[in-house]
Write an enzyme that holds these catalytic residues in place. Structure first.
Site, PDB file in Angstrom:
ATOM      1  CG  ASP A 196      -1.511   1.288   1.586  1.00 26.12           C
ATOM      2  OD1 ASP A 196      -2.208   1.814   0.694  1.00 26.12           O
ATOM      3  OD2 ASP A 196      -1.296   1.814   2.697  1.00 26.12           O
ATOM      4  CG  ASP A 224      -1.393   7.752   0.167  1.00 30.85           C
ATOM      5  OD1 ASP A 224      -2.173   7.551  -0.791  1.00 30.85           O
ATOM      6  OD2 ASP A 224      -0.409   8.494   0.086  1.00 30.85           O
TER       7      ASP A 224
HETATM    8  C1  XBP Z   1      -5.094   6.395   0.727  1.00 32.83           C
HETATM    9  C2  XBP Z   1      -6.251   7.111   0.145  1.00 32.83           C
HETATM   10  C3  XBP Z   1      -6.015   8.171  -0.890  1.00 32.83           C
HETATM   11  C4  XBP Z   1      -5.238   9.343  -0.289  1.00 32.83           C
HETATM   12  C5  XBP Z   1      -5.416  10.606  -1.092  1.00 32.83           C
HETATM   13  O1  XBP Z   1      -4.618   5.544  -0.278  1.00 32.83           O
HETATM   14  O2  XBP Z   1      -7.378   6.788   0.486  1.00 32.83           O
HETATM   15  O3  XBP Z   1      -7.285   8.625  -1.311  1.00 32.83           O
HETATM   16  O4  XBP Z   1      -5.765   9.626   1.003  1.00 32.83           O
HETATM   17  O5  XBP Z   1      -4.988  10.375  -2.414  1.00 32.83           O
HETATM   18  P1  XBP Z   1      -3.827   4.141   0.083  1.00 32.83           P
HETATM   19  P2  XBP Z   1      -5.930  10.808  -3.645  1.00 32.83           P
HETATM   20  O6  XBP Z   1      -3.780   4.026   1.582  1.00 32.83           O
HETATM   21  O7  XBP Z   1      -4.664   3.075  -0.570  1.00 32.83           O
HETATM   22  O8  XBP Z   1      -2.459   4.310  -0.528  1.00 32.83           O
HETATM   23  O9  XBP Z   1      -6.408  12.213  -3.366  1.00 32.83           O
HETATM   24  O10 XBP Z   1      -5.031  10.712  -4.860  1.00 32.83           O
HETATM   25  O11 XBP Z   1      -7.037   9.796  -3.629  1.00 32.83           O
HETATM   26 MG    MG Z   2      -2.962   3.271   3.233  1.00 38.08          MG
END
Ligand code: XBP
Ligand code: MG
Length: 240
Positions: free
Chosen positions: A10, A12
């Site tokens: 993953d 973020d």
């Molecule tokens: C986390 C999310 C993303 C980010 C914001 O993604 O939910 O939406 O918060 O990025 P993950 P965007 O944990 O799956 O990596 O604004 O590009 O959506």
């Molecule tokens: Mg995440």
């Protein structure tokens, strides 16, 4: 013993703590640029993070706090424009080197590459954001280190739906139990388990205390975790 063939990261909250000082700041900069007096402080953002996807998060916020915005006939286009501006600000923030990798991530990626464990990414964020983070926090050519990168709107349903993980598995040509997913959130865990992939959680300030049942383990970070530790988690999973 099931041999580990691939690590699926993953992004973020897992590769790096991108939310509080990255995405959240970028959203607020985009709101200001578009003349909106919206400001997502750290606490409110923590609540909004239960909604995955930036465009979906903006809609979710507007439905609850800005009914006049929702009522506008060009609402969908406004959301898309806001999100595009936010992504530009986020990429600029990441390019400036302000978002480092979480502890242990660089070492684990190097170990995987040295032992031919394949690397992939399954994330809700946009491909541009992934490219910016890999380039700035790992190496200019780091995008090439990940055989498959599943990101953003490439699938119809975002996490907690398993779509992005199934999309990645299909392109890796691997079975779920030949892989291990690394996630940080309840939504992410639901997605990876929904695809049948054994998953390790590294929680963070926004996800601490969420429901991680079904994870192989819940760790504070990967600072001391080696590939053989991960293989042992997998073996334990098989015998349990
Ligand atoms: C986390 C999310 C993303 C980010 C914001 O993604 O939910 O939406 O918060 O990025 P993950 P965007 O944990 O799956 O990596 O604004 O590009 O959506
Ligand atoms: Mg995440």
């Amino acid at each position: 013993m099931k041999k580990l063939h691939a690590l699926i990261f993953d992004v973020d909250g897992t590769l790096a703590d991108t939310e509080r000082d990255g995405h959240r700041v970028a959203f607020n900069l985009a709101f200001t640029e578009h003349g909106l007096d919206w400001n997502w402080d750290e606490d409110l953002y923590g609540e909004l993070l239960t909604v995955t996807g930036g465009k979906e998060r903006i809609r979710y916020f507007a439905e609850r706090h800005a009914p006049d915005f929702i009522a506008r006939p060009d609402f969908p286009a406004l959301v898309a424009a806001l999100h595009a501006t936010k992504t530009e600000h986020y990429v600029r923030l990441v390019d400036s080197g302000q978002i480092p990798l979480r502890p242990g991530i660089a070492r684990l990626i190097d170990a995987a590459r040295a032992s031919s464990v394949r690397l992939a990414i399954a994330t809700t964020t946009t491909p541009e954001n992934v490219a910016a983070l890999l380039r700035a926090a790992i190496a200019p050519d780091a995008m090439d280190w990940f055989e498959v990168i599943g990101a953003g709107d490439i699938v119809p349903a975002k996490k907690p739906a398993p779509d992005i993980y199934n999309w990645v598995l299909e392109r890796l040509g691997l079975a779920p139990d030949q892989c291990l997913a690394l996630e940080d959130s309840e939504n992410g865990l639901a997605a990876s388990l929904g695809a049948g992939i054994p998953t390790l959680i590294t929680e963070n300030t926004y996800t601490r205390g969420q429901n991680f049942s079904g994870a192989l383990a819940v760790l504070p970070d990967l600072d001391k975790v080696t590939l053989s530790d991960i293989q042992q988690h997998l073996n334990k999973n098989l015998t349990s």
